[in-house]
Structure formats: C-alpha cells, structure tokens
Enzyme design. Structure first.
Site, PDB file in Angstrom:
ATOM      1  NE  ARG B 339       2.330 -10.371   7.109  1.00  0.00           N
ATOM      2  CZ  ARG B 339       2.344  -9.456   6.148  1.00  0.00           C
ATOM      3  NH1 ARG B 339       3.398  -8.688   5.980  1.00  0.00           N
ATOM      4  NH2 ARG B 339       1.317  -9.307   5.358  1.00  0.00           N
ATOM      5  CD  GLU B 478      10.356  -4.006   1.667  1.00  0.00           C
ATOM      6  OE1 GLU B 478       9.607  -3.825   0.698  1.00  0.00           O
ATOM      7  OE2 GLU B 478      10.847  -5.119   1.949  1.00  0.00           O
TER       8      GLU B 478
END
Lengths: 519, 519
Positions: B339, B478
C-alpha cells in the site's frame, strides 16, 4: 498580601484542590521531605533553589543558560556525565547560517526562505514549519552571538549535502568544542552554576501541575543507575530540557527501528540515552517522530564512533570527490543529497547474503586540503593514500579500468556543470585530475534523533492532550521533535541547538516566578 | 478469609504502601467516591464491577470479549459510539490467512514464514517480529474460529497487493460487517454486557500501579466531550484496549504527519480518534511508530470515506486491471505492490502547481465480476462504464492511442507471464481484451495507523521505562504499534485484530483477580 489575605488565599487553595503533592515519574511511591501546613497543606522543601535549571550542557543547554543569565536570573546547569558538552563537543562544529557575511563576501545569495525550503525538502514535508522558520530566522543573529562569545570561524562557507547552496560555517577547530568551550567559559564567568555528574530522576510539580523543580542524583556515575545522592532542586521560573537524543540507547532505538541493532555503530557519546525524554513523556509531553532516527552517511566502518572519516568525508570526499561501488567502480548516488538519501543509497550495497559491501569514497590532495583529520585518518589507516588511480583501485579491489572511466565521466560532468546521472548540484564541484588520492570505506552510523517532544515557538513543552504548555517546562535542541521531519540536513543541529536554546532561555526568564520552600 | 485474616491483610497492605489512590489522567484533580478505612486506608468504590472490561467493539474487541467469556469470566464491552463495530463494520471483510483450506484446494502453497516475510518486506523491516509471528501463526486457527461463529467466506482466495501469493479470504458480504455481526450476536448470547455510548475517560489504578478499572462517561454523545454521566467501572482481572487507530483525528495525525491535512479524506469512521491512546500514554504506555500512518491506495476522490471505489479497486482494478497516468495513458507502478508503495506512486502525479492529477484505474466486465460495489459505484458515477477503449479515453481525457498501446503491451506481458516494466506478480494477471470497461479516478485516503502502544506476546501493554507489563492493562488490534512496521498489507488488519484480540482475551483471563469494592 496581609497575613489575613494570605490565610484566606491559603484556605481557598486548600478548598480548591486538596493537598496533593505530585512527584511525577515511575512508581510514584517516592518519599519527599515535605512540610505539613497548619491545615494539611503540603509543600515540597528543596535542597537548593534557583530561578532556572537547564538540563544538558550541549549547544542548546549552554545557549539557554547564557541567554537566561543575561536577564539576571540565577541559573544552574546540570549534566549527568563527568564532562560537559555531550555530543556537541564531538560534533563537527559546522553551522548552517542563512545570509551570513561570509556568503555575501563570496557572492552567494541566500535567504531564510531558501533554507526553510531546503530543510522541508530533506524532511519530506514532515517538518514543524513554525519551529523550522524560527530556527532558520535565528541563524544569522545566533551566529553573531556565538562570535561575540569568542567562537572563531573558518574564513569560507561550505556546501553540505542537501543544501541548495553553500551556507555552512565551521569553527577553526572543525569541532563543536570550538563552540562549547567558549560558552562554558562565558557561563562560568557569568556566575552560572555548572554541575556535572548530576542526573535528572524525575520532575516535581505543584498542585496546579506546574513543574517547579527536579529530583536528581548528585554524584551520579554514568551509567550506574542508582549511584549518587537523591536531592531536590527547585526552579522558581522553570526547567529547560536540553537533553539531546537517544542515538546510543540501543534498546530504546531498536523498539522504534529494529534494524538499528548493536552491530550498527553510533557517532554519539555514551550519554545519548532516553531517560530524560521518557520522564517528559510521563508527565504528558507529546512525542513526535520518535522513529525518525538519522544515520550519518559519512562514517567509516574502520573506526569507532564519529572518528576521523566523518569529518574527512563531510569536508573532502562529499563536496570534492565521489563515491563508487567497489564492485563496479561506478557512482550510484548524488553525493550532495540529504543524509537520508545518501545513507539509504549506501546501505543498498550488499552481497547476496545481505552483508555490507562498503562503498569507497575518494578525493585527491586538492580536495582534501581543508580536512584537518586527514593526518589522523591516515595514521589509523581509516583513510588510505594512493599515488595513482590504479593503485587506489588495487587498494580497495575496484576494477581499475571501470574506475578510471568513471573518473573521466565525472570530470566531463564538472566541465559541463551538470551531473546528468544523479543530479548533484555542481556549484563547488571539482575535477579529479591528479593524485595523490585519498580513499575511505564507508558505512552509515546512527547519528541524530529527529524525534522528541513537541514544543511551541516559546519553546514550551506541550501537553499530549490539551496541546497547551506544561507550565514550567521548556525544551530545546535535539530533545525536541518535528523541526527536521524525516531527515535533518548537515550543520542544522548547531543552528537548531543555539537558536532554540537561546529562545528557551529567553522565554523561561519571562515566566512568572513561584515561591518555593528551602529545606 | 476470616474476618481476622482480612483485618491482618488490610493492615499489611497499609504498612506496605500507604494510602494513595491513583486516578491517572490529565490534571489528576478528580474527586472519587472513596471509602476511608479505620486507619486511613482508602479504596475506590466502583459503580459496577466485572472481571474484564474490553474497550472497543471492532474485530479485536469482539474477539477478545468472546475469548475471555469462553473461560467463564464476566465481560463488559464498552464503545463510545452509538453503534458497535467501529471501523470494522465498514472494512472490506478481507482476511489474510496463511495455509487456509481454500489455498490448498487451489493448489497454493503458503506458510506462516512466507506471510511473515511478505509483511516484513512491506514493513520495511520496522516490524516487531515476535508479534508479527504471533499474528501470522494464528491466522488459520482464528479463521476457523470465525467460521464456527457463523462467518461466511467466498469460495475462493484473492491476491492482494504486497502479498507474494493469493491468501486473502473475504466474507460473502465483502464487508467486515460479515464478521462483526456474528460476533456481536455470539457475544450477546454468551452474556457479554455490551454498552454503547460509553467513553473511557481515564484509568483507575491501585496502590501497586495495577489498572483495576476505568472512569467512563455513560451516555456519551460523540464527539461532545463533556456529555454523559461520570461513572467508575471496576475490572478485577484487567482492561483490554481494542480502541483502534486515530486516522480521523485530523489535529493529532497532523502533529505527526503535517501533510495529512483536513483536505485529505479518510476511510475511517468518525470515532477513529486518539483519546484512548493518549490515556494509555499518560500511564506510561510506550508509543511505537506513531508517525507511520497508512494511506489507502485504492480510494477515489469522487466520493467520501471508504465508499464504493475502495472495494472495487481492491477486488477488480488492482488484481484484474491496470492504473494509468491520465496524461500519458501509461502505467507507472506495480499495481500489486504494498500500500505504501502504491500510495506514494499515485501521489507523485501532480501538475506544476502541485495539484493532484488523478490517475485512472480500469478493468473490464470479466475483471469486475466479483466486485459487489460495482452497481453502487456506477449509480453514484464514482465508477464509469465505457464500451470501447476510445470511449474510456474520452471519458477521462486520456490520449486514446497511447492508452490502446498500453493495453496491448499489458496483454503481451500477461501472455509472457512477466511484467518487465514494474515487476508485478502475474499469478492471477488477466488479459484486458474486450469491453465493457469500468474506470475510476484514484487518490489515496488516510486509512490505518501502524503506530500504537508496545505490547508483548501476552498482549500486555509495556511500560515506557521498565519495558515490563503495566499490570491489568492489555491491548490488541490497531491500538498496538509495531506489528506492521512502515506499511500494513491489505487484509492483515482483520488477521491482526482477530488473532491479537483472542490472545488478549485469553491472557487476561489468566490474570490474578483483585478484590474490588462496590459503591
């Protein structure tokens, strides 16, 4: 205040907040010498009290201390190490200045905006622009201030990597000691209380959350953690953190950058560790860019620490020579790119097992004439001399024909004033047309922490949650984060240290004084 | 314990540590309902007490809660938002699994080591390798566990960018809701106490520094900070932080990455803010990689948030199409890179003023057949249909001849099984030989925070100074930092969330229970 008013005031304070004395730091179970007031009011009693305590005695710390003292405040400087100066004394003594008299003399048109733009580009746009402007804007004045304090500069400006033009001044000693020594001398003369082997343990705050002093270990022997006597020093105006980076804190730097193992050397002094940063974070300082750790692209694996090669390559090889892959004899990067670009490029040179294949940097006698560490480097065989390019090729196992072809291509590029292959700025580029040659094997070393605590333009440390100042707490120099973004340009640490140090010193003197109690 | 024993115990506690009650958090001037013991002993009285409190109800939080509940502990899940699931419900529902039955069925040989290697490469070697191994090692079992809880997967594996081979499973709904809904259903069935609009304010610790509960705002209306009633919830075994990232916290993300201004959209839900992270930092959690913020390279500027294009490009354009510069009609990067590489490449496309020149991604009907958001994208004109390449070129202002030449070159590369230009892996590459064509304008959006607090393989939050666990405090998903290094691979957030969530749930149940007092 009358006695009656004082009592009323004291009662209001008591009703407002209770009697908590806060000693921030791990555990929090510290026992403090406290004085219980008539109504349970508790006040820290300090062993010693001054207006301003500066922690760290490098560029930022000494500049802060002197600037603060100029305003008449009493100032104490503490340093955990046995000698003052930290990394600053082993630094190369180069300072980037936007618009110096020396630039004007050489006809170089520079400006604060140009310097900001250069630093933003190197920082990959991650820079704190307000702080960056403050630094660049202050360089000319701060340089003059250093000169007034007895710092002596070489009579020319240099072109360091990543700068779009020559703007780097350097002390005649080619060392930061040329700045630190005059500043320490001035500090002693001005009556600044200098304490070595004195280590910050934690901060002392008052009921309102303002930092009013520090707990220290007096007589500390680095790195033995529990040495020294615990004492409390009060700072009625504030504490200035000029505590530098953590490049030599292998455990902590690896948490952020696992590749920076103990096998990778550092140019930093042994005291470049993380305890002070962590103490700030524990009282809510906002850490910025902690994983942005700079590798110095001018170091050599053939010596420990900063050594002789770092200065030689900065002054000689990079501006006046070239760097080649030892396997091909060919250049592979812009030798005047910023530090990150150069270090990243060098570290791509590996064999199939991933082991380093050290590139070779070299220049000739003409290119090396300004480098004071040449003789030392030769003595320790970190720098090697060769009479011909064939001999140089043989010394380092470079294919001789390819090397000579590369030198020829380089000389043509110098004539053309344009490096079509790697886009190197050619203002001060030099032809490599005759020996003797001086070569160095190169591999980066951990050099500088771009990360640190977030500050505002008053050099106040900002709180993680409120983004408002932690009252009584200031920071300057490498201890702060964000000014350089992803990569600091060379000679900008001296600039940052002196400018932000003086700023912190000045701002701290303007703080409201709080009354503190002596033990 | 007999009454006598209890009294003795209480006396010992008192002698050991004094009577301080610590409520961590800013200011620290909170007033708590406390019970003064006979000898000054103070104990927090909680409004409610459970064994384990989980904060956050996404993949990590729901997995942690269910795993903990399986062991018989009482569990409460709180979420500050009015709906449960956080970002996870608007996530694409794709999960990277090393060695799934589906891979075996398709003859794809994968291993935990291969997945670790892929993630390390994307992470630029900055990854926490121990945690990374824990995640990859747990994917197959966790995927099975999800299936047992009713998650339904598409019957094929996909090849996402940066992975060296196809290993991505996806829910039939192409949405994380396909995971979150069954987990919430299972949680309610299992008797887990689910509380929405309940926001963490700060932690409550006991004398020994162990986290024993939290202060919350009950009935909180996001984002109005002071709404809701302040209450104290006790957690006799521990608190699990599954509080996600801060991609939508524009002020905070800009402190780390000034370029991520409010002009740059985010795929995250509005609640992806930083307060929980900051509360952890205030009690000494060690922040890792806070400036590593991922941009999703599959987003479109023609809609808000995650939208329709993100899924379309992930499932259709990237694996089965190509992306071209609208000015040249030519490809300019490996569409299956990680990414960071893709987002960085796209964001180089700018005009002379620095304004974005949106690249065009496209595929054909065959490539788009698995993308469920195609119809919605067409309806909102985020995706546009063209019958011929000429028509596609006209729609987006691409030079038609150059575009057709590019498609022809691409088709030859597919035949050859090799992308010589950009090194794209070609295992599932598809020829683009007939329309209709589907095009999307592309520009990255803030998507994921690689940074967060440092944890060990027991999912315990580690203290900044000691690197030892902050007792009673766990974190997963996260909210943690370091697993992904500089760039998370697609479909690895679900993997991380579920695996580390279950791990945290399990580890927390094994904590020693502390006795807490009810209000």
């Amino acid at each position: 205040m009358s006695e009656k008013q004082k009592m009323d005031h004291s009662r209001r304070q008591l009703l407002k907040g209770g009697a908590a004395l806060t000693l921030a730091g791990i555990g929090g179970a510290a026992t403090l010498p406290v004085m219980a007031g008539t109504q349970g009011k508790v006040q820290t009693k300090f062993d010693e009290i001054v207006d301003i305590i500066v922690i760290g005695s490098g560029f930022a710390g000494m500049s802060a201390a002197l600037k603060a003292r100029e305003s008449g405040d009493s100032v104490m400087v503490i340093d955990k190490m046995p000698v003052f100066g930290g990394n600053s004394t082993i630094n190369g003594g180069a300072m980037a200045v936007a618009g110096s008299p020396l630039q004007k003399k050489e006809g170089i048109e520079d400006s604060v905006d140009t310097m900001v733009a250069d630093m933003l580009e190197a920082g990959r746009g991650m820079n704190d622009v307000e702080m960056l402007k403050l630094v660049c804007n202050g360089t000319a004045e701060s340089c003059e201030w250093l000169t007034e304090h007895g710092v002596k500069w070489k009579p020319f400006v240099q072109h360091f990597g990543g700068h779009s033009l020559p703007r780097v001044l350097q002390t005649v000693e080619s060392s930061g000691a040329g700045i630190i020594r005059p500043l320490i001398k001035a500090a002693k003369k001005a009556g600044i209380d200098m304490r070595n082997q004195t280590k910050l343990e934690s901060f002392v705050k008052n009921d309102e959350g303002r930092v009013i002093g520090i707990k220290v270990r007096d007589g500390f022997y680095f790195p033995r953690n529990k040495t020294g006597k615990v004492r409390l020093f009060g700072a009625s105006k504030g504490v200035i953190m000029a505590t530098g980076g953590f490049g030599r804190d292998i455990e902590y730097r690896q948490m952020q950058q696992p590749k920076l193992t103990k096998e990778l050397d550092s140019t930093n002094h042994a005291g470049a560790t993380s305890e002070a940063l962590k103490q700030m974070m524990l009282i809510g300082a906002n850490p910025i860019h902690l994983d942005q750790i700079q590798l110095g692209p001018w170091a050599s694996p053939d010596e420990k620490g900063f050594g002789t090669a770092s200065q030689f390559n900065t002054i000689a090889t990079y501006p006046s020579g070239i760097v080649v892959d030892s396997r091909t004899g060919e250049r592979f990067f812009n030798e005047l790119a910023d530090r990150k670009a150069r270090a990243d490029a060098i570290m791509t040179r590996r064999d199939e097992q991933g082991n380093p294949v050290y590139p070779i940097g070299f220049t000739n006698a003409e290119g090396a004439k300004k480098a004071q560490t040449l003789a030392w480097g030769l003595k320790y065989k970190v720098i090697q001399q060769a009479e011909t390019l064939d001999e140089l090729a043989q010394l380092y196992g470079i294919p001789a024909k390819a090397l000579k072809e590369q030198v020829s291509r380089w000389n043509k590029a110098v004539s053309a004033g344009k490096d079509r292959e790697f886009g190197r700025p050619m203002q001060k580029a030099m032809k490599l047309d005759q020996g003797p040659w001086y070569g160095v094997r190169m591999w980066p070393k951990v050099h500088y922490c771009m990360g640190g605590v977030r500050v505002n333009t008053h050099s106040q440390v900002l709180h993680l949650i409120t983004d408002k100042p932690i009252e009584g707490l200031f920071a300057a120099g490498e201890a702060t984060g964000g000014i350089h973004g992803a990569s600091r340009l060379g000679a900008c640490a001296v600039a940052e240290g002196v400018v932000t140090g003086r700023n912190a010193g000045q701002m701290c003197t303007q703080s409201k004084r709080v009354e503190l109690a002596q033990a």
